[in-house]
Scaffold this active site. Structure first.
Site, mmCIF file in Angstrom:
data_model
loop_
_atom_site.group_PDB
_atom_site.id
_atom_site.type_symbol
_atom_site.label_atom_id
_atom_site.label_comp_id
_atom_site.label_asym_id
_atom_site.label_seq_id
_atom_site.Cartn_x
_atom_site.Cartn_y
_atom_site.Cartn_z
ATOM 1 N N ASP A 123 -61.797 -4.289 24.838
ATOM 2 C CA ASP A 123 -61.448 -3.201 26.023
ATOM 3 C C ASP A 123 -60.288 -3.833 26.021
ATOM 4 O O ASP A 123 -59.410 -5.010 25.805
ATOM 5 C CB ASP A 123 -62.360 -3.283 27.031
ATOM 6 C CG ASP A 123 -62.079 -1.768 27.301
ATOM 7 O OD1 ASP A 123 -61.053 -1.314 27.898
ATOM 8 O OD2 ASP A 123 -63.237 -1.267 28.242
ATOM 9 N N LYS A 133 -60.917 15.553 21.295
ATOM 10 C CA LYS A 133 -62.510 15.742 20.558
ATOM 11 C C LYS A 133 -62.248 16.809 19.983
ATOM 12 O O LYS A 133 -63.015 15.912 18.818
ATOM 13 C CB LYS A 133 -63.251 15.405 22.218
ATOM 14 C CG LYS A 133 -63.442 14.116 23.105
ATOM 15 C CD LYS A 133 -63.303 13.233 22.204
ATOM 16 C CE LYS A 133 -63.993 11.860 23.560
ATOM 17 N NZ LYS A 133 -63.988 10.488 22.334
ATOM 18 N N TYR A 135 -58.900 16.228 26.790
ATOM 19 C CA TYR A 135 -59.874 15.729 26.856
ATOM 20 C C TYR A 135 -60.755 16.551 25.867
ATOM 21 O O TYR A 135 -61.539 16.024 24.486
ATOM 22 C CB TYR A 135 -60.386 15.473 27.872
ATOM 23 C CG TYR A 135 -62.345 14.390 27.858
ATOM 24 C CD1 TYR A 135 -62.085 13.214 26.750
ATOM 25 C CD2 TYR A 135 -63.152 14.876 27.816
ATOM 26 C CE1 TYR A 135 -63.359 12.878 26.570
ATOM 27 C CE2 TYR A 135 -64.666 14.517 27.732
ATOM 28 C CZ TYR A 135 -64.190 13.170 27.147
ATOM 29 O OH TYR A 135 -65.518 12.853 27.191
ATOM 30 N N GLY A 195 -63.646 -0.196 24.321
ATOM 31 C CA GLY A 195 -64.198 0.459 25.137
ATOM 32 C C GLY A 195 -65.124 -0.378 25.863
ATOM 33 O O GLY A 195 -66.112 0.462 27.006
ATOM 34 N N GLY A 245 -66.231 -0.154 29.637
ATOM 35 C CA GLY A 245 -66.642 1.337 29.823
ATOM 36 C C GLY A 245 -68.504 1.360 30.601
ATOM 37 O O GLY A 245 -68.806 0.364 30.176
ATOM 38 N N GLN A 246 -68.521 3.223 31.323
ATOM 39 C CA GLN A 246 -69.465 3.259 31.995
ATOM 40 C C GLN A 246 -70.892 3.285 30.301
ATOM 41 O O GLN A 246 -71.860 2.737 30.395
ATOM 42 C CB GLN A 246 -70.066 4.711 31.976
ATOM 43 C CG GLN A 246 -71.114 5.371 32.572
ATOM 44 C CD GLN A 246 -71.340 6.611 33.262
ATOM 45 O OE1 GLN A 246 -70.418 7.692 31.727
ATOM 46 N NE2 GLN A 246 -72.640 7.249 33.198
ATOM 47 N N LEU A 247 -70.394 4.012 28.668
ATOM 48 C CA LEU A 247 -71.709 3.534 28.161
ATOM 49 C C LEU A 247 -71.309 2.283 27.818
ATOM 50 O O LEU A 247 -72.045 1.522 26.966
ATOM 51 C CB LEU A 247 -71.057 4.601 27.645
ATOM 52 C CG LEU A 247 -72.225 4.965 25.584
ATOM 53 C CD1 LEU A 247 -72.897 5.840 26.361
ATOM 54 C CD2 LEU A 247 -71.412 5.768 24.779
HETATM 55 C C1 AKB Z 1 -66.737 13.471 31.723
HETATM 56 O O1 AKB Z 1 -67.061 14.180 32.359
HETATM 57 O O2 AKB Z 1 -65.962 13.651 31.386
HETATM 58 C C2 AKB Z 1 -68.001 13.234 30.710
HETATM 59 C C3 AKB Z 1 -67.971 13.826 29.766
HETATM 60 C C4 AKB Z 1 -69.138 15.163 29.222
HETATM 61 O O3 AKB Z 1 -67.611 14.192 28.169
HETATM 62 N N1 AKB Z 1 -69.300 12.760 31.529
#
Ligand code: AKB
Length: 317
Positions: free
Chosen positions: A34, A143, A139, A8, A11-13
């Site tokens: 990626d 996690k 998501y 990744g 991506g942003q990070l």
């Molecule tokens: C999101 O908004 O999904 C992410 C996060 C807080 O994991 N930036």
């Protein structure tokens, strides 16, 4: 000899972390991967779909990888478009990283978690490290499950896997994609371009956020800490600052007094409502010395200065 694979990395990070890791460990010791590699990327890179375990294993063996930063994931808002696909991709990529790491003796793994693991049952102010986790999004569920899986691999196989629950990340170097906290990056771009901003959250929605410089320092600090200091193997709460759309708007207005915002909350409001207002990150502070540096106004100053440079360059091209 450290050889790092970043998944990744576009991506942003990933964009920013990969550069920092290159600076720290040498450009030839970091392999960016990626589905798409940006043409501006400098260094060693591989097009890699982490859902394909054979392709991942090939890269790990080819470069004799010793550490993996597994950043590839579908975020909270985008993940709701196709929930089962999000679960499948987020979990499959994690299992592939864990299994390839176990089989090939990878020394350290970084697994980012998120404030998305929290849900309706938390205390919203100063949310503790270990409340009941009832996430609202796929998501968040991926996690939460991921945190338990990395803890399991640590306990069962002795693997050194470390994790942080990221707040919303704000940086000028890259754009986020598909998150609920994305508004807090977009608002700066609009202000600098002197356009009005339509905010998809209500004015008073308080969320934990962090400036990119702080999040990069935290990640590297966690990964460099002696193993015995890492006492939480699910994931560490991490806080930078907390603010509402109205507060970031007021902070920007100190520099752009004519800047205008409209509030048009959409489905992301429900997601944001289920997340903390602020986070108790005292365990990260105690165990491995975490300390944030930026507050809202300091961040606003840097964001605006850097984005002004960026758009100036764009116009020159
Ligand atoms: C999101 O908004 O999904 C992410 C996060 C807080 O994991 N930036």
């Amino acid at each position: 000899m450290v050889k790092i694979l970043v998944t990744g990395s576009s991506g942003q990070l990933g964009t920013v972390l990969t550069k920092e890791l290159q600076k720290k460990y040498g450009i030839n010791n970091v392999i960016a991967s990626d589905l798409i590699i940006k043409p501006t990327f400098k260094g060693i890179s591989e097009i890699l779909d982490v859902t394909n375990i054979d392709a991942l294993e090939k890269v790990v063996l080819q470069y004799k990888i010793t550490q993996i930063y597994h950043l590839a994931a579908i975020l909270s808002a985008k993940g709701e478009i196709n929930p089962l696909r999000t679960w499948d991709i987020n979990m499959k990529t994690l299992f592939n990283v864990l299994e390839v790491s176990r089989l090939h003796n990878i020394k350290k793994i970084f697994h980012p978690s998120s404030i998305a693991v929290f849900g309706d049952e938390i205390e919203k102010i100063n949310t503790p490290q270990a409340p009941n986790l009832t996430p609202l999004t796929v998501y968040g569920m991926s996690k939460t499950a991921g945190e338990n899986w990395v803890n399991y691999y640590h306990k069962k196989y002795g693997m050194d896997i470390r994790s942080i629950r990221y707040p919303g990340v704000i940086g000028y170097q890259s754009l986020p994609g598909g998150g609920t906290t994305d508004y807090a990056v977009e608002i700066y771009h609009k202000a600098v371009k002197e356009e009005n901003f339509d905010c998809f959250l209500e004015a008073s929605t308080m969320l934990p956020m962090i400036f990119m410089d702080d999040v990069i320092s935290a990640t590297i600090q966690l990964m460099e800490a002696p193993s015995e200091n890492i006492k939480i193997r699910t994931s560490y709460n991490l806080a930078g600052m907390s603010f509402t759309p109205e507060q970031v708007y007021e902070s920007i207005k100190k520099i752009y007094p004519d800047f205008k915002i409209n509030y048009q909350p959409d489905f992301r409001q429900d997601i944001a409502n289920s997340w903390p207002d602020s986070i108790d990150d005292s365990a990260a502070k105690r165990h491995w010395g975490w300390k944030p540096r930026y507050d809202l106004d300091e961040m606003t100053n840097v964001m605006i200065e850097k984005l002004k440079e960026y758009y100036h360059l764009e116009i020159k091209i």
